[in-house]
Design a protein around this motif. Sequence first.
Motif, mmCIF file in Angstrom:
data_model
loop_
_atom_site.group_PDB
_atom_site.id
_atom_site.type_symbol
_atom_site.label_atom_id
_atom_site.label_comp_id
_atom_site.label_asym_id
_atom_site.label_seq_id
_atom_site.Cartn_x
_atom_site.Cartn_y
_atom_site.Cartn_z
ATOM 1 N N UNK A 54 25.396 12.317 -14.596
ATOM 2 C CA UNK A 54 24.099 11.958 -14.019
ATOM 3 C C UNK A 54 23.361 10.984 -14.923
ATOM 4 N N UNK A 55 23.394 11.236 -16.228
ATOM 5 C CA UNK A 55 22.728 10.336 -17.167
ATOM 6 C C UNK A 55 23.344 8.940 -17.137
ATOM 7 N N UNK A 56 24.668 8.880 -16.991
ATOM 8 C CA UNK A 56 25.334 7.575 -16.924
ATOM 9 C C UNK A 56 24.843 6.771 -15.718
ATOM 10 N N UNK A 57 24.698 7.432 -14.563
ATOM 11 C CA UNK A 57 24.227 6.724 -13.376
ATOM 12 C C UNK A 57 22.773 6.312 -13.517
ATOM 13 N N UNK A 58 21.963 7.144 -14.144
ATOM 14 C CA UNK A 58 20.569 6.765 -14.371
ATOM 15 C C UNK A 58 20.480 5.554 -15.299
ATOM 16 N N UNK A 59 21.334 5.524 -16.315
ATOM 17 C CA UNK A 59 21.358 4.369 -17.216
ATOM 18 C C UNK A 59 21.790 3.108 -16.479
ATOM 19 N N UNK A 60 22.783 3.253 -15.617
ATOM 20 C CA UNK A 60 23.224 2.103 -14.818
ATOM 21 C C UNK A 60 22.083 1.562 -13.975
ATOM 22 N N UNK A 61 21.354 2.451 -13.303
ATOM 23 C CA UNK A 61 20.255 2.005 -12.456
ATOM 24 C C UNK A 61 19.172 1.314 -13.276
ATOM 25 N N UNK A 62 18.839 1.890 -14.411
ATOM 26 C CA UNK A 62 17.794 1.300 -15.271
ATOM 27 C C UNK A 62 18.195 -0.088 -15.755
ATOM 28 N N UNK A 63 19.458 -0.227 -16.165
ATOM 29 C CA UNK A 63 19.905 -1.506 -16.719
ATOM 30 C C UNK A 63 20.119 -2.568 -15.651
ATOM 31 N N UNK A 64 20.643 -2.181 -14.493
ATOM 32 C CA UNK A 64 20.991 -3.171 -13.471
ATOM 33 C C UNK A 64 19.844 -3.464 -12.501
ATOM 34 N N UNK A 65 19.021 -2.466 -12.199
ATOM 35 C CA UNK A 65 17.981 -2.651 -11.191
ATOM 36 C C UNK A 65 16.571 -2.401 -11.712
ATOM 37 N N UNK A 66 16.439 -1.678 -12.816
ATOM 38 C CA UNK A 66 15.117 -1.464 -13.388
ATOM 39 C C UNK A 66 14.519 -0.118 -13.021
ATOM 40 N N UNK A 67 13.378 0.181 -13.634
ATOM 41 C CA UNK A 67 12.760 1.499 -13.501
ATOM 42 C C UNK A 67 12.358 1.828 -12.069
ATOM 43 N N UNK A 68 12.064 0.814 -11.255
ATOM 44 C CA UNK A 68 11.632 1.097 -9.873
ATOM 45 C C UNK A 68 12.700 1.851 -9.097
ATOM 46 N N UNK A 69 13.963 1.661 -9.481
ATOM 47 C CA UNK A 69 15.067 2.360 -8.795
ATOM 48 C C UNK A 69 15.350 3.742 -9.394
ATOM 49 N N UNK A 70 14.428 4.243 -10.186
ATOM 50 C CA UNK A 70 14.531 5.613 -10.688
ATOM 51 C C UNK A 70 13.539 6.519 -9.969
ATOM 52 N N UNK A 71 13.222 6.169 -8.729
ATOM 53 C CA UNK A 71 12.355 6.967 -7.873
ATOM 54 C C UNK A 71 13.133 7.386 -6.627
ATOM 55 N N UNK A 72 12.792 8.542 -6.041
ATOM 56 C CA UNK A 72 13.610 9.074 -4.943
ATOM 57 C C UNK A 72 13.618 8.241 -3.673
ATOM 58 N N UNK A 73 12.660 7.313 -3.525
ATOM 59 C CA UNK A 73 12.718 6.468 -2.336
ATOM 60 C C UNK A 73 13.727 5.343 -2.476
ATOM 61 N N UNK A 74 14.310 5.174 -3.706
ATOM 62 C CA UNK A 74 15.301 4.119 -3.903
ATOM 63 C C UNK A 74 16.575 4.591 -4.595
ATOM 64 N N UNK A 75 16.631 5.844 -4.991
ATOM 65 C CA UNK A 75 17.855 6.338 -5.619
ATOM 66 C C UNK A 75 18.016 7.824 -5.354
ATOM 67 N N UNK A 76 19.232 8.224 -4.985
ATOM 68 C CA UNK A 76 19.572 9.625 -4.778
ATOM 69 C C UNK A 76 20.977 9.896 -5.302
ATOM 70 N N UNK A 77 21.162 11.092 -5.820
ATOM 71 C CA UNK A 77 22.503 11.614 -6.064
ATOM 72 C C UNK A 77 22.901 12.462 -4.855
ATOM 73 N N UNK A 78 24.101 12.242 -4.319
ATOM 74 C CA UNK A 78 24.657 13.191 -3.373
ATOM 75 C C UNK A 78 25.353 14.272 -4.181
ATOM 76 N N UNK A 79 24.796 15.479 -4.194
ATOM 77 C CA UNK A 79 25.290 16.476 -5.148
ATOM 78 C C UNK A 79 25.180 17.883 -4.593
#
Length: 320
Positions: free
Chosen positions: A267-292
């Motif tokens: 999970x941390x790896x995917x959060x890091x990917x989102x932060x680095x590639x798309x930025x902090x805005x994609x660390x909100x539930x309206x733009x990022x979800x884990x299917x889990x």
Amino acid sequence: MSASELPRNPGGPLDLDVVRAIRVNKSAAERRSATIPTRRTVKKQWQAAWLLKAITLMDLTTLSGDDTASNVRRLCAKARRPLRDDLIDALGVAELNITVGAVCVYHQWVATAVEALEGSGIPVAAVSTGFPAGLSPFKQRVEEIHESVKAGAKEIDIVITRRHVLTGDWQALYDEVKAFREACGEAHLKAILATGELATLTNVARASWVAMQAGADFIKTSTGKEGTNATLPFSLVMTRQIREYERATGYKVGYKPAGGIRTAKQALEYLMLMKEELGDRWLQPDLFRFGASSLLTDIERQLEHHVTGRYAAAHRHPMP
């Protein structure tokens, strides 16, 4: 900006010149993906904070043939209160009212989940359109969307017809996703690409772009039922298409990796990917979800270790 304020991606005309021009260098994508777990390390209270964030980004999911109403209700109770009270108190986060991003179920259980989540603000997502293979008759798939929306689903996870990608029939893929988006109405559409069945990273990139041009609110890796589900290379390719789409259109599209994400470390790896590639805005539930489904258990174990210094047995954090 909240989810309600974020403009939905309206899509636009299919531009085949853009689609056919997309190419992915597989070796470069794999090299970049391999650096993600090694570039950053978060520990102690910072790791706990990231893991609490991950909980809020989960589509807590049950998609089993033996699902029952009682299982779904228990899942919804877990969605409302994903952490034990003693951990919430020890972490000092009671005032945050942490819940998951959504609960994801088959159509049959949408009404049950909606009732169980009433007043929580947690949306219900329904897998639809002949999930997981997507091979039922087209009219039936569209009607399934209508019925799930009528039952109260706020999000619809559709599956694409893989052969459209494998044969390069981008017009057919565009028309399919566009029809599904229209059937969703106000409900948000997540387009499942089944990346493990698309043969190449270039196909994954092109399918991502076509789905967004057709109006997808999210693009999602997998059903969780394929032999290969979410991976970092798939995710890198898809997030970069999201980035290019925003540059081209001004509209933000969400991302959902699903299938095989079971550990807090992943999970941390995917959060890091989102932060680095798309930025902090994609660390909100309206733009990022884990299917889990099982991910939450490991996150709870890691948070208990942070609080007590000991790893708990999994049965101390039971899922329904």
